[in-house]
Design an enzyme around this catalytic site. Structure first.
Site, PDB file in Angstrom:
ATOM      1  N   GLU A   1      40.729  32.523  43.257  1.00 38.07           N
ATOM      2  CA  GLU A   1      40.465  33.607  42.610  1.00 38.07           C
ATOM      3  C   GLU A   1      39.466  34.489  43.583  1.00 38.07           C
ATOM      4  O   GLU A   1      39.547  34.220  44.743  1.00 38.07           O
ATOM      5  CB  GLU A   1      39.043  33.077  41.806  1.00 38.07           C
ATOM      6  CG  GLU A   1      39.483  32.171  40.665  1.00 38.07           C
ATOM      7  CD  GLU A   1      40.178  33.013  39.300  1.00 38.07           C
ATOM      8  OE1 GLU A   1      40.809  34.109  39.409  1.00 38.07           O
ATOM      9  OE2 GLU A   1      40.196  32.347  38.098  1.00 38.07           O
TER      10      GLU A   1
ATOM     11  N   ASN B   1      43.748  39.554  37.979  1.00 42.90           N
ATOM     12  CA  ASN B   1      42.700  39.748  38.910  1.00 42.90           C
ATOM     13  C   ASN B   1      43.133  39.660  40.526  1.00 42.90           C
ATOM     14  O   ASN B   1      42.225  39.779  41.499  1.00 42.90           O
ATOM     15  CB  ASN B   1      41.083  39.029  38.799  1.00 42.90           C
ATOM     16  CG  ASN B   1      41.517  37.698  38.939  1.00 42.90           C
ATOM     17  OD1 ASN B   1      42.427  37.053  39.389  1.00 42.90           O
ATOM     18  ND2 ASN B   1      40.476  36.607  38.617  1.00 42.90           N
TER      19      ASN B   1
ATOM     20  N   HIS C   1      44.616  36.979  41.670  1.00 47.68           N
ATOM     21  CA  HIS C   1      44.762  35.593  42.101  1.00 47.68           C
ATOM     22  C   HIS C   1      45.983  35.053  42.077  1.00 47.68           C
ATOM     23  O   HIS C   1      47.057  35.369  41.520  1.00 47.68           O
ATOM     24  CB  HIS C   1      43.837  34.613  41.281  1.00 47.68           C
ATOM     25  CG  HIS C   1      44.399  34.447  39.781  1.00 47.68           C
ATOM     26  ND1 HIS C   1      43.549  34.207  38.775  1.00 47.68           N
ATOM     27  CD2 HIS C   1      45.623  33.818  39.611  1.00 47.68           C
ATOM     28  CE1 HIS C   1      44.373  33.776  37.820  1.00 47.68           C
ATOM     29  NE2 HIS C   1      45.390  33.272  38.305  1.00 47.68           N
TER      30      HIS C   1
ATOM     31  N   ASP D   1      48.799  24.251  41.721  1.00 50.58           N
ATOM     32  CA  ASP D   1      47.415  23.888  40.912  1.00 50.58           C
ATOM     33  C   ASP D   1      47.521  23.237  39.759  1.00 50.58           C
ATOM     34  O   ASP D   1      48.757  22.943  39.191  1.00 50.58           O
ATOM     35  CB  ASP D   1      46.649  25.293  40.711  1.00 50.58           C
ATOM     36  CG  ASP D   1      47.640  26.306  39.800  1.00 50.58           C
ATOM     37  OD1 ASP D   1      48.625  25.991  39.458  1.00 50.58           O
ATOM     38  OD2 ASP D   1      47.433  27.443  39.969  1.00 50.58           O
TER      39      ASP D   1
END
Ligand code: GLP
Length: 243
Positions: free
Chosen positions: A143, A136, A138, A67
């Site tokens: 996400e 979370n 990810h 990313d």
């Protein structure tokens, strides 16, 4: 799924680096999927040490990163391209033209993602994908509630991710609100996946990833479906798991 419980971050880093070492030795022209964040820094340091001792050769390796922040380029110290250059690429004999990171400076998201998908398709299947884990759940910047079928796409970062990543920026306002990320579909196509997780703050989410339902609200839970996943996590990260 194989789980290696390590003593601490350093032990985790060495084990993960050993797995990557074995990958490069057994297939010198392998395609590595690489990650950023604090988790892989120690792993990369071990790879650099082994390269400097003459034990590793990166000259035929290709790397494809997960990313990049939208809007940041190589010259920006917070960009993931800069991270990879400074934490790995500048210190080993990898051919920089064979290191790929999404083009954060391409403002047209469709174009940036399409080009990255073409690169991934051209370079072939990723042999080993290294992953960190967001608080979370990810992976990359996929996400919660991302469709598992996605390839490279542009994401709006969640508040919790912006909060977690603001430590790398002068202020929260400077954290980009969007990023380009390899999608779950591409990640799941990797031959082997190695996930590194360290610290008590990841214990709850790691338990959900390993033992909870497979759900897009915890993106990394999809890894339960992959047939060659190695989790390398330290005692603190595994403290909620009965191992
Ligand atoms: C970022 C990256 C992820 C990384 C995650 C966890 O959001 N996009 O690829 O896994 O942070 O980072 P850390 O290892 O610093 O906890």
């Amino acid at each position: 799924m194989t789980i290696y419980k390590t003593k601490d971050y350093e032990d985790m880093s060495k084990k993960a680096a050993t797995i990557i070492f074995a990958q490069i030795i057994t297939k010198p022209n392998c395609v590595l999927g690489l990650a950023t964040g604090s988790s892989p820094i120690g792993t990369y340091q071990h790879l650099i040490d082994w390269y400097q001792k003459g034990d590793l050769d990166f000259s035929h390796v290709t790397s494809i990163n997960l990313d990049e922040y939208k809007g940041l380029g190589a010259a920006n110290e917070q960009s993931y391209r800069y991270f990879m250059d400074t934490h790995l690429f500048n210190h080993v004999n990898i051919d920089k033209t064979r290191t790929f990171v999404p083009n954060g400076l391409e403002p047209d998201a469709d174009k940036a993602c399409h080009e990255y998908n073409q690169i991934i398709a051209r370079e072939g299947r990723i042999d080993l994908q290294l992953l960190g884990l967001g608080h979370n759940g990810h992976i990359g910047f996929n996400e919660p509630d991302t469709f598992f079928e996605k390839e490279t796409h542009c994401v709006d970062l969640t508040e919790s991710t912006i909060e977690a990543n603001k430590r790398f920026f002068a202020s929260e306002e400077e954290v980009p609100k969007q990023a380009y990320t390899m999608g779950i579909k591409t990640i799941m196509q990797a031959r082997k996946i190695v996930v590194i997780v360290s610290g008590a703050d990841k214990a709850d989410i790691l338990h959900k990833v390993l033992y909870g339902p497979i759900t897009s609200t915890v993106p990394a839970s999809v890894l339960q479906l992959h047939n060659d996943v190695i989790i390398v996590a330290d005692e603190a990260a595994l403290s909620k798991c009965d191992l």
